[in-house]
Design a protein around this motif. Sequence first.
Motif, PDB file in Angstrom:
ATOM      1  N   MET A   1      27.060  35.409  -6.081  1.00 42.72           N
ATOM      2  CA  MET A   1      27.491  36.733  -5.643  1.00 42.72           C
ATOM      3  C   MET A   1      27.221  36.895  -4.143  1.00 42.72           C
ATOM      4  O   MET A   1      26.100  36.654  -3.678  1.00 42.72           O
ATOM      5  CB  MET A   1      26.740  37.830  -6.412  1.00 42.72           C
ATOM      6  N   THR A   2      28.233  37.273  -3.405  1.00 40.91           N
ATOM      7  CA  THR A   2      28.089  37.488  -1.969  1.00 40.91           C
ATOM      8  C   THR A   2      27.380  38.807  -1.715  1.00 40.91           C
ATOM      9  O   THR A   2      27.739  39.844  -2.271  1.00 40.91           O
ATOM     10  CB  THR A   2      29.464  37.493  -1.274  1.00 40.91           C
ATOM     11  N   ARG A   3      26.388  38.776  -0.835  1.00 40.43           N
ATOM     12  CA  ARG A   3      25.599  39.969  -0.505  1.00 40.43           C
ATOM     13  C   ARG A   3      25.917  40.377   0.935  1.00 40.43           C
ATOM     14  O   ARG A   3      25.776  39.561   1.856  1.00 40.43           O
ATOM     15  CB  ARG A   3      24.115  39.667  -0.677  1.00 40.43           C
ATOM     16  N   TYR A   4      26.294  41.633   1.110  1.00 40.93           N
ATOM     17  CA  TYR A   4      26.750  42.130   2.406  1.00 40.93           C
ATOM     18  C   TYR A   4      25.738  43.107   2.994  1.00 40.93           C
ATOM     19  O   TYR A   4      25.176  43.943   2.275  1.00 40.93           O
ATOM     20  CB  TYR A   4      28.083  42.869   2.254  1.00 40.93           C
ATOM     21  N   LEU A   5      25.558  43.032   4.314  1.00 39.94           N
ATOM     22  CA  LEU A   5      24.778  44.021   5.046  1.00 39.94           C
ATOM     23  C   LEU A   5      25.698  44.667   6.080  1.00 39.94           C
ATOM     24  O   LEU A   5      26.332  43.971   6.882  1.00 39.94           O
ATOM     25  CB  LEU A   5      23.590  43.364   5.771  1.00 39.94           C
ATOM     26  N   ILE A   6      25.787  45.987   6.051  1.00 34.99           N
ATOM     27  CA  ILE A   6      26.549  46.732   7.050  1.00 34.99           C
ATOM     28  C   ILE A   6      25.555  47.452   7.941  1.00 34.99           C
ATOM     29  O   ILE A   6      24.773  48.279   7.470  1.00 34.99           O
ATOM     30  CB  ILE A   6      27.494  47.763   6.412  1.00 34.99           C
ATOM     31  N   THR A   7      25.554  47.141   9.231  1.00 35.42           N
ATOM     32  CA  THR A   7      24.754  47.900  10.186  1.00 35.42           C
ATOM     33  C   THR A   7      25.643  48.968  10.817  1.00 35.42           C
ATOM     34  O   THR A   7      26.859  48.830  10.884  1.00 35.42           O
ATOM     35  CB  THR A   7      24.171  46.999  11.277  1.00 35.42           C
ATOM     36  N   GLY A   8      25.031  50.049  11.262  1.00 30.25           N
ATOM     37  CA  GLY A   8      25.839  51.169  11.733  1.00 30.25           C
ATOM     38  C   GLY A   8      26.624  51.794  10.597  1.00 30.25           C
ATOM     39  O   GLY A   8      27.732  52.309  10.781  1.00 30.25           O
ATOM     40  N   ALA A   9      26.034  51.773   9.411  1.00 32.70           N
ATOM     41  CA  ALA A   9      26.763  52.162   8.196  1.00 32.70           C
ATOM     42  C   ALA A   9      27.056  53.652   8.120  1.00 32.70           C
ATOM     43  O   ALA A   9      27.882  54.077   7.308  1.00 32.70           O
ATOM     44  CB  ALA A   9      25.977  51.724   6.956  1.00 32.70           C
ATOM     45  N   GLY A  10      26.408  54.468   8.956  1.00 26.33           N
ATOM     46  CA  GLY A  10      26.652  55.889   8.911  1.00 26.33           C
ATOM     47  C   GLY A  10      27.808  56.346   9.781  1.00 26.33           C
ATOM     48  O   GLY A  10      28.184  57.508   9.741  1.00 26.33           O
ATOM     49  N   GLY A  11      28.388  55.422  10.548  1.00 25.53           N
ATOM     50  CA  GLY A  11      29.481  55.768  11.442  1.00 25.53           C
ATOM     51  C   GLY A  11      30.828  55.785  10.747  1.00 25.53           C
ATOM     52  O   GLY A  11      30.948  55.512   9.550  1.00 25.53           O
ATOM     53  N   MET A  12      31.850  56.071  11.533  1.00 22.93           N
ATOM     54  CA  MET A  12      33.209  56.220  10.988  1.00 22.93           C
ATOM     55  C   MET A  12      33.686  54.928  10.331  1.00 22.93           C
ATOM     56  O   MET A  12      34.182  54.943   9.191  1.00 22.93           O
ATOM     57  CB  MET A  12      34.145  56.642  12.122  1.00 22.93           C
ATOM     58  N   THR A  27      24.329  46.330   1.168  1.00 15.78           N
ATOM     59  CA  THR A  27      23.235  47.099   1.748  1.00 15.78           C
ATOM     60  C   THR A  27      23.787  47.818   2.963  1.00 15.78           C
ATOM     61  O   THR A  27      24.325  47.181   3.876  1.00 15.78           O
ATOM     62  CB  THR A  27      22.073  46.195   2.177  1.00 15.78           C
ATOM     63  N   ALA A  28      23.695  49.138   2.970  1.00 13.78           N
ATOM     64  CA  ALA A  28      24.220  49.938   4.069  1.00 13.78           C
ATOM     65  C   ALA A  28      23.057  50.476   4.884  1.00 13.78           C
ATOM     66  O   ALA A  28      22.236  51.251   4.377  1.00 13.78           O
ATOM     67  CB  ALA A  28      25.080  51.084   3.535  1.00 13.78           C
ATOM     68  N   ALA A  29      22.962  50.062   6.159  1.00  9.24           N
ATOM     69  CA  ALA A  29      21.861  50.473   7.023  1.00  9.24           C
ATOM     70  C   ALA A  29      22.405  51.308   8.177  1.00  9.24           C
ATOM     71  O   ALA A  29      23.121  50.801   9.040  1.00  9.24           O
ATOM     72  CB  ALA A  29      21.121  49.252   7.562  1.00  9.24           C
ATOM     73  N   ALA A  30      22.081  52.587   8.181  1.00  9.62           N
ATOM     74  CA  ALA A  30      22.490  53.466   9.270  1.00  9.62           C
ATOM     75  C   ALA A  30      21.574  53.261  10.465  1.00  9.62           C
ATOM     76  O   ALA A  30      20.515  52.626  10.367  1.00  9.62           O
ATOM     77  CB  ALA A  30      22.456  54.923   8.812  1.00  9.62           C
ATOM     78  N   ASP A  50      24.431  37.330   2.789  1.00  7.64           N
ATOM     79  CA  ASP A  50      25.373  36.260   3.107  1.00  7.64           C
ATOM     80  C   ASP A  50      26.339  36.641   4.229  1.00  7.64           C
ATOM     81  O   ASP A  50      26.862  35.780   4.930  1.00  7.64           O
ATOM     82  CB  ASP A  50      26.190  35.886   1.865  1.00  7.64           C
ATOM     83  N   VAL A  51      26.595  37.932   4.369  1.00  6.16           N
ATOM     84  CA  VAL A  51      27.524  38.437   5.379  1.00  6.16           C
ATOM     85  C   VAL A  51      26.906  39.667   6.033  1.00  6.16           C
ATOM     86  O   VAL A  51      26.423  40.568   5.343  1.00  6.16           O
ATOM     87  CB  VAL A  51      28.884  38.831   4.752  1.00  6.16           C
ATOM     88  N   ILE A  52      26.917  39.674   7.355  1.00  2.29           N
ATOM     89  CA  ILE A  52      26.456  40.834   8.116  1.00  2.29           C
ATOM     90  C   ILE A  52      27.639  41.371   8.904  1.00  2.29           C
ATOM     91  O   ILE A  52      28.289  40.618   9.635  1.00  2.29           O
ATOM     92  CB  ILE A  52      25.302  40.475   9.078  1.00  2.29           C
ATOM     93  N   ILE A  53      27.955  42.641   8.743  1.00  2.18           N
ATOM     94  CA  ILE A  53      29.016  43.286   9.514  1.00  2.18           C
ATOM     95  C   ILE A  53      28.351  44.263  10.471  1.00  2.18           C
ATOM     96  O   ILE A  53      27.801  45.280  10.036  1.00  2.18           O
ATOM     97  CB  ILE A  53      30.026  44.007   8.613  1.00  2.18           C
TER      98      ILE A  53
END
Length: 286
Positions: A1-12, A27-30, A50-53
Amino acid sequence: MTRYLITGAGGMLGRDLQTALRGRAVTAAARRELDIADADAAREAVRGHDVIINAAAYTKVDDAESHEDDALRVNALGAENLARAAAEEGAVLVQLSTDYVFDGTATSPYAEDAPLAPVSAYGRTKAEGERRALAAHPDGTIVVRTAWLYGQHGPNFAATMLALAAQRATLTVVDDQRGQPTWTHDLAEQIVRLLDSGARSGVVHGTSSGETTWFGFARAVFEEAGLDPERVQPTDSSTFVRPAPRPAYSVLGHDAWAPLGLESIRDWRSALADAWRSGAIARPSA
């Protein structure tokens, strides 16, 4: 299973990315939850993914002219920290960047490999973020440049035009800056398609197809809202002098998508119509 991290997750864009990745391990990190300029915090956040956006950025274009160190801390050091952490983890980093890395003097769309030549502090910090991320993790960093973003979850040009329409009989909007209005919903979906394609490195341009000016964009917004577009009148940039110079030409080319087996993002006008119908653009008050 691919695990994703979104930084700046509170933005548009960050919020639309969460929607595009719904049903996956995300994982959503504002910004208030993760300071990407803190190397230890970035490393800890990346661990297990596995993936950082990276949608976190200092985006106050005018303020950056007098606070370039603050912008550099987030846009360059933060990107480098995430890239180093991703390299240690064997993860892919998607680094969001901008048309401001170019000087805006072109007369045809900027290719993905065009030389960087920023003319503003914001552009310099984002260009440096690209360089540092690609240097720290060359085989696992994808730079996605975008521009003229609008969407449901943040302040943006389209919503501003409709708010002004409720207050003024006429508006003047610059007609000598050209670019590609891009709905964050479309960009988020495109980033997911990009990752699902198996791409792990390179540079792509995540903007809508077609092009217009801010004046043309404003008129289109009025048309979608059922307002008289003649209420929007053209002017030039000399009437809106701001601390940071704006690129006169921000049209980005899309040649890198085809080799990945993907089409570029759809035409901006079609996207705007769908954004209006979906309620992603705030309607003017009565």
